[in-house]
Write a protein that holds these residues in place. Structure first.
Motif, PDB file in Angstrom:
ATOM      1  N   ASP A   1     107.782 107.121  28.633  1.00 44.17           N
ATOM      2  CA  ASP A   1     107.630 107.638  30.005  1.00 44.17           C
ATOM      3  C   ASP A   1     108.208 106.772  31.121  1.00 44.17           C
ATOM      4  O   ASP A   1     108.064 105.551  31.091  1.00 44.17           O
TER       5      ASP A   1
ATOM      6  N   GLN B   1     107.699 102.888  29.994  1.00 43.39           N
ATOM      7  CA  GLN B   1     106.959 102.508  28.786  1.00 43.39           C
ATOM      8  C   GLN B   1     107.957 101.872  27.823  1.00 43.39           C
ATOM      9  O   GLN B   1     108.979 102.471  27.482  1.00 43.39           O
TER      10      GLN B   1
ATOM     11  N   HIS C   1     107.189 102.981  19.008  1.00 38.03           N
ATOM     12  CA  HIS C   1     106.163 102.872  20.041  1.00 38.03           C
ATOM     13  C   HIS C   1     105.133 101.852  19.581  1.00 38.03           C
ATOM     14  O   HIS C   1     104.289 102.154  18.747  1.00 38.03           O
TER      15      HIS C   1
ATOM     16  N   MET D   1     102.519  98.525  24.311  1.00 35.07           N
ATOM     17  CA  MET D   1     103.302  98.921  25.471  1.00 35.07           C
ATOM     18  C   MET D   1     103.336  97.873  26.573  1.00 35.07           C
ATOM     19  O   MET D   1     102.329  97.294  26.962  1.00 35.07           O
TER      20      MET D   1
ATOM     21  N   PHE E   1      99.774 101.156  29.417  1.00 35.08           N
ATOM     22  CA  PHE E   1     100.199 102.549  29.360  1.00 35.08           C
ATOM     23  C   PHE E   1     100.698 102.992  30.742  1.00 35.08           C
ATOM     24  O   PHE E   1     100.722 102.234  31.691  1.00 35.08           O
TER      25      PHE E   1
ATOM     26  N   ARG F   1      93.844 108.423  31.344  1.00 37.19           N
ATOM     27  CA  ARG F   1      95.020 107.568  31.526  1.00 37.19           C
ATOM     28  C   ARG F   1      96.046 108.138  32.507  1.00 37.19           C
ATOM     29  O   ARG F   1      95.911 109.227  33.004  1.00 37.19           O
ATOM     30  N   ASP F   2      97.073 107.336  32.728  1.00 39.25           N
ATOM     31  CA  ASP F   2      98.258 107.706  33.502  1.00 39.25           C
ATOM     32  C   ASP F   2      97.949 107.914  34.992  1.00 39.25           C
ATOM     33  O   ASP F   2      98.226 108.976  35.562  1.00 39.25           O
TER      34      ASP F   2
ATOM     35  N   GLU G   1      98.897 114.995  30.124  1.00 40.95           N
ATOM     36  CA  GLU G   1      99.309 113.611  30.354  1.00 40.95           C
ATOM     37  C   GLU G   1     100.158 113.484  31.615  1.00 40.95           C
ATOM     38  O   GLU G   1     100.752 114.450  32.088  1.00 40.95           O
ATOM     39  N   CYS G   2     100.233 112.264  32.105  1.00 41.33           N
ATOM     40  CA  CYS G   2     101.163 111.892  33.165  1.00 41.33           C
ATOM     41  C   CYS G   2     101.184 112.855  34.354  1.00 41.33           C
ATOM     42  O   CYS G   2     102.221 113.457  34.664  1.00 41.33           O
TER      43      CYS G   2
ATOM     44  N   TYR H   1     110.022 115.221  29.417  1.00 34.46           N
ATOM     45  CA  TYR H   1     108.588 114.991  29.323  1.00 34.46           C
ATOM     46  C   TYR H   1     108.138 113.876  30.259  1.00 34.46           C
ATOM     47  O   TYR H   1     108.906 112.968  30.589  1.00 34.46           O
TER      48      TYR H   1
ATOM     49  N   TRP I   1     111.253 111.510  30.766  1.00 34.81           N
ATOM     50  CA  TRP I   1     111.672 110.929  29.479  1.00 34.81           C
ATOM     51  C   TRP I   1     112.347 112.049  28.705  1.00 34.81           C
ATOM     52  O   TRP I   1     111.734 113.104  28.467  1.00 34.81           O
TER      53      TRP I   1
ATOM     54  N   TRP J   1     107.530 114.070  21.685  1.00 34.54           N
ATOM     55  CA  TRP J   1     106.720 113.296  20.734  1.00 34.54           C
ATOM     56  C   TRP J   1     106.860 113.787  19.293  1.00 34.54           C
ATOM     57  O   TRP J   1     106.580 113.054  18.346  1.00 34.54           O
TER      58      TRP J   1
HETATM   59  C1  FRU Z   1     102.879 110.222  27.423  1.00 32.67           C
HETATM   60  C2  FRU Z   1     101.966 109.101  26.976  1.00 32.67           C
HETATM   61  C3  FRU Z   1     101.003 108.720  28.080  1.00 32.67           C
HETATM   62  C4  FRU Z   1     100.660 107.300  27.749  1.00 32.67           C
HETATM   63  C5  FRU Z   1     101.962 106.790  27.220  1.00 32.67           C
HETATM   64  C6  FRU Z   1     101.829 105.743  26.153  1.00 32.67           C
HETATM   65  O1  FRU Z   1     104.094 110.257  26.757  1.00 32.67           O
HETATM   66  O2  FRU Z   1     101.295 109.482  25.801  1.00 32.67           O
HETATM   67  O3  FRU Z   1      99.906 109.584  28.189  1.00 32.67           O
HETATM   68  O4  FRU Z   1     100.210 106.583  28.871  1.00 32.67           O
HETATM   69  O5  FRU Z   1     102.671 107.893  26.717  1.00 32.67           O
HETATM   70  O6  FRU Z   1     103.044 105.148  25.882  1.00 32.67           O
END
Ligand code: FRU
Length: 442
Positions: free
Chosen positions: A20, A36, A44, A47, A76, A136-137, A189-190, A253, A271, A275
């Motif tokens: 991300d 990230q 991955h 991070m 993250f 998160r995020d 997410e995000c 994404y 990004w 996934w």
């Molecule tokens: C989205 C994600 C976020 C997380 C990050 C981890 O692609 O899963 O939710 O913070 O990547 O790298």
């Protein structure tokens, strides 16, 4: 830096893993893009936040890694802000995985004006985990009408909103989305929350949300919502079942916009991966690239306000028309299709099309997006359609950007984008457009 699939005008790290975009901020004439990053592996791993800077959104200078894992966890995704007195702050999620379960808290980092020195806030985490596995995020914005900072943050399959006046004490306001838009197994997410003006001057709020699997195209994708945000709650202007997509391809994404005090139209970067297969793409020194930046505008449509996204003029100019030599080019395509007629766009000197435009009625069309298998990449192949309007005042206009295998196709004045990664034998192969009455085998 001459790897086969290393893009020329998209950011990719010198080495290591990227996912991300994080902490995007425009400050003192420069665009800062954190990301990230695992500098030590092309998978991955733990991070970090990598860091790149650009003054034109075309060429990026990679700077030293900005955030490293601490005793609170790995780093993250998150965001960056500039306060009224010119201080810069980063927010990220500290991530741990005790007992095979995610444990996530929100942290604040103080930065210098040049974004070269990063000091964690002693009171971290500024928001403790409220009992959610996916929390998160953090995306922090200034909400002028209530004179408070607002944080949008993943809370399972909804987005939570917190408010603060000092960036350290945060109060939970509300959550949005449990019954809105697209849901699947994983979390939303995000998030990003952006105030925008409609053509009539009225203010609206756009909420961007990533969905890791089960998006429009198989796997990850980015949806958005149009609504109102009063500093307390987000109210969707569309019916809850309405699904709006920033991009209909497989590789767009976790989009975020730059924090920008200049009042310019918001610019997003995503990004360019998914996934489903991100960990298996066949690059060597690095793995992961960003999308091109896109300027966002609200447009009035028969269904209501929608986002249109344009490649900024400077970025557009950097891409020259196809020369066949480099694999990095732009192609504007205008095709007059009779009802029932199709046009095939084949990239990389290949015979089989990667996109097929089809005029399905006087006022409607589809674009079929087609991708073949790549060895070692599960669920990479696809073949599905995207609906769009056929223009009433001329040919179907498409703008295509190709950069060493990454293709971004825009149409409908920027209301429809399809971003797809390819790993062809000849990234510099020619693009051909063939108009046919009926196509076989697509
Ligand atoms: C989205 C994600 C976020 C997380 C990050 C981890 O692609 O899963 O939710 O913070 O990547 O790298």
């Amino acid at each position: 830096m001459s790897e086969k699939f290393r893009p020329q005008f998209h950011f990719a790290p010198r080495a290591g893993w990227l996912n991300d975009p994080n902490g995007m901020i425009r400050i003192d004439g420069a665009y800062h893009l954190f990301f990230q990053h695992d500098p030590d592996s092309t998978l991955h791993g733990p991070m970090h936040w990598g860091h790149a800077r650009s003054t034109d959104l075309v060429t990026w200078e990679e700077l030293p890694v900005a955030l490293h894992p601490t005793e609170l966890g790995t780093c993250f995704s998150g965001s960056a802000i500039e306060t009224a007195n010119g201080e810069l702050k980063l927010f990220y999620t500290a991530h741990q995985r005790p007992d095979d379960r995610d444990f996530q808290t929100q942290c604040l980092v103080h930065a210098d004006r040049a974004l070269t020195a990063f000091t964690p806030e002693p009171a971290n985490p500024v928001i403790d985990n409220p009992g959610l596995e996916c929390f998160r995020d953090p995306k922090v914005i200034w909400h002028a009408a209530t004179a408070r900072w607002i944080m949008a943050v993943t809370q399972g399959q909804s987005i939570g909103f917190y408010s603060s006046t000092d960036l350290i004490d945060w109060t939970f306001e509300s959550a949005f989305g449990e019954t809105d838009g697209r849901h699947s197994d994983g979390p939303w997410e995000c998030p990003d929350l952006v105030a925008m003006r409609a053509p009539d001057g009225s203010e609206h709020w756009i909420l961007l949300v990533g969905i890791g699997s089960g998006a429009y195209g198989p796997g990850s994708g980015n949806q958005y919502f149009v609504g109102q945000f009063d500093g307390h709650r987000f109210v969707n202007a569309n019916a809850p079942e309405t699904e709006l997509w920033l991009d209909y391809g497989r590789d767009f994404y976790a989009a975020q916009t730059f924090f920008d005090r200049t009042g310019a139209a918001p610019v997003n970067i995503a990004w360019a991966s998914n996934w489903t297969y991100a960990r298996t793409t066949p690059t060597q020194a690095f793995r992961g690239v960003m999308s091109l930046p896109r300027e966002m505008h609200l447009v009035e449509t028969q269904q209501g306000l929608r986002l249109a996204q344009q490649i900024p003029a400077g970025v557009k100019q950097a891409f020259v028309a196809h020369t066949g030599a480099t694999g990095t080019y732009r192609q504007d395509i205008a095709i007059d299709l009779a009802v029932g007629q199709q046009a095939a766009i084949a990239l990389f000197g290949e015979r089989s099309p990667h996109f097929v435009a089809h005029r399905t009625s006087g006022t409607t069309a589809t674009i079929r997006t087609i991708r073949a298998d790549v060895a070692g990449m599960p669920d990479f192949a696809h073949n599905y359609i995207v609906d769009l309007a056929y223009p009433t005042d001329g040919p179907l206009a498409l703008e295509l950007y190709v950069d060493r295998g990454l293709a971004e196709l825009g149409t409908s004045d920027g209301q429809v984008w399809i971003t797809n990664l390819f790993f062809p034998e000849h990234p510099a192969g020619v693009v051909t457009v063939t108009t046919l009455k009926a196509l076989e085998n697509v």
